[in-house]
Scaffold this motif. Structure first.
Motif, mmCIF file in Angstrom:
data_model
loop_
_atom_site.group_PDB
_atom_site.id
_atom_site.type_symbol
_atom_site.label_atom_id
_atom_site.label_comp_id
_atom_site.label_asym_id
_atom_site.label_seq_id
_atom_site.Cartn_x
_atom_site.Cartn_y
_atom_site.Cartn_z
ATOM 1 N N ALA A 43 10.016 -24.271 56.405
ATOM 2 C CA ALA A 43 10.501 -23.391 55.343
ATOM 3 C C ALA A 43 11.636 -24.027 54.555
ATOM 4 N N GLY A 44 12.418 -24.868 55.194
ATOM 5 C CA GLY A 44 13.549 -25.498 54.534
ATOM 6 C C GLY A 44 13.159 -26.536 53.494
ATOM 7 N N TYR A 45 11.881 -26.887 53.426
ATOM 8 C CA TYR A 45 11.410 -27.890 52.484
ATOM 9 C C TYR A 45 10.747 -27.274 51.256
ATOM 10 N N ILE A 46 10.721 -25.961 51.188
ATOM 11 C CA ILE A 46 10.044 -25.274 50.091
ATOM 12 C C ILE A 46 11.038 -24.975 48.972
ATOM 13 N N ALA A 47 10.720 -25.436 47.756
ATOM 14 C CA ALA A 47 11.532 -25.089 46.586
ATOM 15 C C ALA A 47 11.238 -23.675 46.133
ATOM 16 N N GLY A 48 9.961 -23.312 46.120
ATOM 17 C CA GLY A 48 9.592 -21.984 45.668
ATOM 18 C C GLY A 48 8.094 -21.797 45.615
ATOM 19 N N TYR A 49 7.691 -20.719 44.967
ATOM 20 C CA TYR A 49 6.301 -20.295 44.951
ATOM 21 C C TYR A 49 5.855 -19.966 43.528
ATOM 22 N N CYS A 50 4.554 -20.125 43.273
ATOM 23 C CA CYS A 50 3.941 -19.785 41.990
ATOM 24 C C CYS A 50 2.560 -19.201 42.261
ATOM 25 N N ILE A 51 1.978 -18.638 41.212
ATOM 26 C CA ILE A 51 0.560 -18.304 41.241
ATOM 27 C C ILE A 51 -0.219 -19.585 40.973
ATOM 28 N N GLY A 52 -1.279 -19.809 41.732
ATOM 29 C CA GLY A 52 -2.126 -20.970 41.522
ATOM 30 C C GLY A 52 -3.578 -20.570 41.310
ATOM 31 N N LEU A 53 -4.215 -21.198 40.337
ATOM 32 C CA LEU A 53 -5.664 -21.090 40.166
ATOM 33 C C LEU A 53 -6.251 -22.459 40.464
ATOM 34 N N ASP A 54 -6.962 -22.544 41.579
ATOM 35 C CA ASP A 54 -7.599 -23.792 42.005
ATOM 36 C C ASP A 54 -9.055 -23.730 41.548
ATOM 37 N N MET A 55 -9.289 -24.139 40.307
ATOM 38 C CA MET A 55 -10.634 -24.055 39.729
ATOM 39 C C MET A 55 -11.522 -25.160 40.301
ATOM 40 N N THR B 105 12.141 -19.135 43.213
ATOM 41 C CA THR B 105 12.734 -19.933 44.281
ATOM 42 C C THR B 105 12.564 -19.244 45.628
ATOM 43 N N ALA B 106 12.510 -20.071 46.663
ATOM 44 C CA ALA B 106 12.141 -19.594 47.994
ATOM 45 C C ALA B 106 13.085 -18.525 48.524
ATOM 46 N N ASP B 107 14.364 -18.562 48.124
ATOM 47 C CA ASP B 107 15.320 -17.580 48.631
ATOM 48 C C ASP B 107 15.013 -16.167 48.149
ATOM 49 N N GLN B 108 14.193 -16.040 47.118
ATOM 50 C CA GLN B 108 13.840 -14.730 46.581
ATOM 51 C C GLN B 108 12.670 -14.077 47.323
ATOM 52 N N ILE B 109 11.990 -14.844 48.164
ATOM 53 C CA ILE B 109 10.788 -14.345 48.852
ATOM 54 C C ILE B 109 11.032 -14.373 50.357
ATOM 55 N N ALA B 110 11.355 -13.199 50.923
ATOM 56 C CA ALA B 110 11.667 -13.126 52.348
ATOM 57 C C ALA B 110 10.447 -13.415 53.217
ATOM 58 N N ASP B 111 9.285 -12.912 52.795
ATOM 59 C CA ASP B 111 8.063 -13.068 53.591
ATOM 60 C C ASP B 111 6.880 -13.325 52.661
ATOM 61 N N PRO B 112 6.553 -14.586 52.403
ATOM 62 C CA PRO B 112 5.430 -14.861 51.496
ATOM 63 C C PRO B 112 4.107 -14.292 51.986
ATOM 64 N N GLY B 113 3.977 -14.090 53.282
ATOM 65 C CA GLY B 113 2.736 -13.545 53.812
ATOM 66 C C GLY B 113 2.461 -12.121 53.388
ATOM 67 N N SER B 114 3.502 -11.411 52.956
ATOM 68 C CA SER B 114 3.349 -9.990 52.619
ATOM 69 C C SER B 114 3.098 -9.743 51.140
ATOM 70 N N LEU B 115 2.943 -10.815 50.338
ATOM 71 C CA LEU B 115 2.782 -10.668 48.899
ATOM 72 C C LEU B 115 1.330 -10.344 48.549
ATOM 73 N N THR C 209 3.903 -38.396 53.081
ATOM 74 C CA THR C 209 5.167 -37.771 52.741
ATOM 75 C C THR C 209 4.996 -36.855 51.540
ATOM 76 N N LEU C 210 5.553 -35.668 51.641
ATOM 77 C CA LEU C 210 5.603 -34.741 50.522
ATOM 78 C C LEU C 210 6.918 -34.942 49.779
ATOM 79 N N TRP C 211 6.856 -34.874 48.454
ATOM 80 C CA TRP C 211 8.014 -35.157 47.615
ATOM 81 C C TRP C 211 8.323 -33.969 46.720
ATOM 82 N N PRO C 212 9.558 -33.893 46.189
ATOM 83 C CA PRO C 212 9.907 -32.777 45.311
ATOM 84 C C PRO C 212 8.942 -32.643 44.138
ATOM 85 N N GLY C 213 8.415 -31.454 43.980
ATOM 86 C CA GLY C 213 7.440 -31.192 42.930
ATOM 87 C C GLY C 213 6.001 -31.258 43.387
ATOM 88 N N ASP C 214 5.739 -31.784 44.581
ATOM 89 C CA ASP C 214 4.375 -31.732 45.099
ATOM 90 C C ASP C 214 3.969 -30.270 45.278
#
Length: 287
Positions: free
Chosen positions: A163-175, A201-211, A246-251
Motif C-alpha cells: 500500500a505504501g507504493y501506491i500514488a493513487g487510483y483512477c478509473i481504467g478502461l482496458d479495451m 491520491t491514495a490517502d483519500q481512499i481508505a478501502d479501495p475494495g469497497s468502491l 521493478t515498478l516505477w512512479p507512473g506505472d
C-alpha cells in the motif's frame, strides 16, 4: 487530493473534491526532467513535492469550472509500463468459459499460470480523447477496471508493504480486440487504455475494495462490481509483478475486470464510474 490534466496543458487540483483550481504554475517549482527520467512519469515521480506546492498555492490559484464538457486527458502522461491482470473476477472467469468462441482457448489456467501482460504505453488516452476502433470487422470489448498508479520505485515488495507504493487510483478502461493473438497485441491498439478522469491520491481512499464500480453503454448497464471481489487483491498484484520487474512512479496496473464485457462500435457512448474516483464519458469512433 485530486489531480488531473485538462486539454491545453492545464494542471487541475482539488482538495475538497468539489472546487477545482488551475495549479499549472506550481510546475515551475519542480526539477526539470532529465535523461534519467525516461521510464518514470515526471509529475507522479515528484508527487510529494507537488502536494506541498498545491497546498501552498491553491487558495490563490484561479478557479476552474469542471463539468461534463471538461476535456480531461490521462492523469498519467508517460507511464513506463501499463500492466494488466487477467481473469481476476470469478464471474468473468465463468463468462469466458461460457463463450470460448469469442474469448478463444488460448488462455486457460489461473492468474499466475497465465501471467500478467503488458500494454503499450502509446495506447494510453484520457476520456476526452475517446476510443478509436481500428479493426471494425472484429469485436472490440470494454473492460472496466480499477487502475492503480504506482508512486515510488517498487522492487520485490512484500504484500504487507504494498500500500505504501501506491500514488493513487483512477478509473481504467482496458479495451481489447478479440482474437487469437497475444493479449499484449490485442490490448495495445492506440486509445485502448483509457485512464481518468483524474488521479485520486491514495490517502483519500481508505478501502479501495469497497468502491462500487459500474459501466453503461448508451444508457444500458453492462458491468458493476466491487474490487473486493477480485481473485488476486491489489497488494498481491504489486508483490507479484515486482518479483519480476521493478515498478516505477507512473506505472499503471489495470487490476482486472468483472463480467458483462461486451462489444462497442463507432457511435457508442461509454459512461463509467467508480465511487470516490469520479465518472467519465468516453465516446467510441472509427479510427
Amino acid at each position: 487530493m485530486k489531480l488531473g490534466w485538462i486539454h491545453g496543458g492545464t494542471l487541475a487540483a482539488s482538495l475538497d473534491g468539489d472546487t477545482w483550481r488551475d495549479v499549472t504554475a506550481i510546475l515551475a517549482e519542480l526539477p526539470a526532467p532529465s535523461i534519467d527520467d525516461g521510464h518514470v512519469d515526471w509529475l507522479i515521480s515528484h508527487l510529494p513535492r507537488v502536494r506541498e506546492a498545491v497546498a501552498r498555492a491553491i487558495d490563490g490559484a484561479p478557479k476552474l469550472t469542471v463539468n461534463d464538457a471538461t476535456a480531461w486527458l490521462s492523469p498519467v502522461r508517460r507511464p513506463g509500463k501499463i500492466v494488466g491482470i487477467p481473469v481476476n473476477y470469478q464471474d468473468h472467469v465463468d463468462e469466458v468459459e461460457q463463450a470460448r468462441q469469442t474469448f478463444t482457448n488460448r488462455y486457460t489456467g489461473s492468474i499466475r499460470q497465465q501471467g500478467f501482460f503488458l500494454k503499450a504505453s502509446s495506447s494510453l488516452v484520457g476520456p476526452s480523447e475517446g476510443i478509436a476502433i481500428r479493426f471494425p470487422e472484429r469485436e472490440t470489448h470494454h473492460e472496466l477496471e480499477l487502475a492503480v498508479v504506482i508512486g515510488q520505485r517498487a522492487d520485490r515488495v512484500r504484500p504487507e508493504d504494498a500500500a505504501g507504493y501506491i500514488a493513487g487510483y483512477c478509473i481504467g478502461l482496458d479495451m481489447v480486440v478479440r482474437g487469437p493473438e497475444d493479449r499484449s497485441m490485442r490490448k495495445s491498439l492506440d486509445s485502448y487504455s483509457v485512464l481518468g478522469p483524474w488521479l485520486t491520491t491514495a490517502d483519500q481512499i481508505a478501502d479501495p475494495g469497497s468502491l462500487f464500480m459500474w459501466l453503461d453503454v448508451n444508457g444500458s448497464r453492462r458491468q458493476s462490481c466491487y474490487p473486493r471481489d477480485m481473485i488476486m487483491g491489489i497488494a498481491e498484484q504489486i508483490a507479484w509483478i515486482s518479483e519480476s520487474c521493478t515498478l516505477w512512479p507512473g506505472d499503471v496496473i489495470m487490476t482486472g475486470t468483472s463480467s458483462g464485457v461486451s462489444r462497442v462500435v463507432p457511435g457508442d457512448r461509454i459512461l463509467c464510474s467508480i465511487e470516490g474516483l469520479g465518472s467519465m464519458q468516453v465516446d467510441v469512433r472509427a479510427a
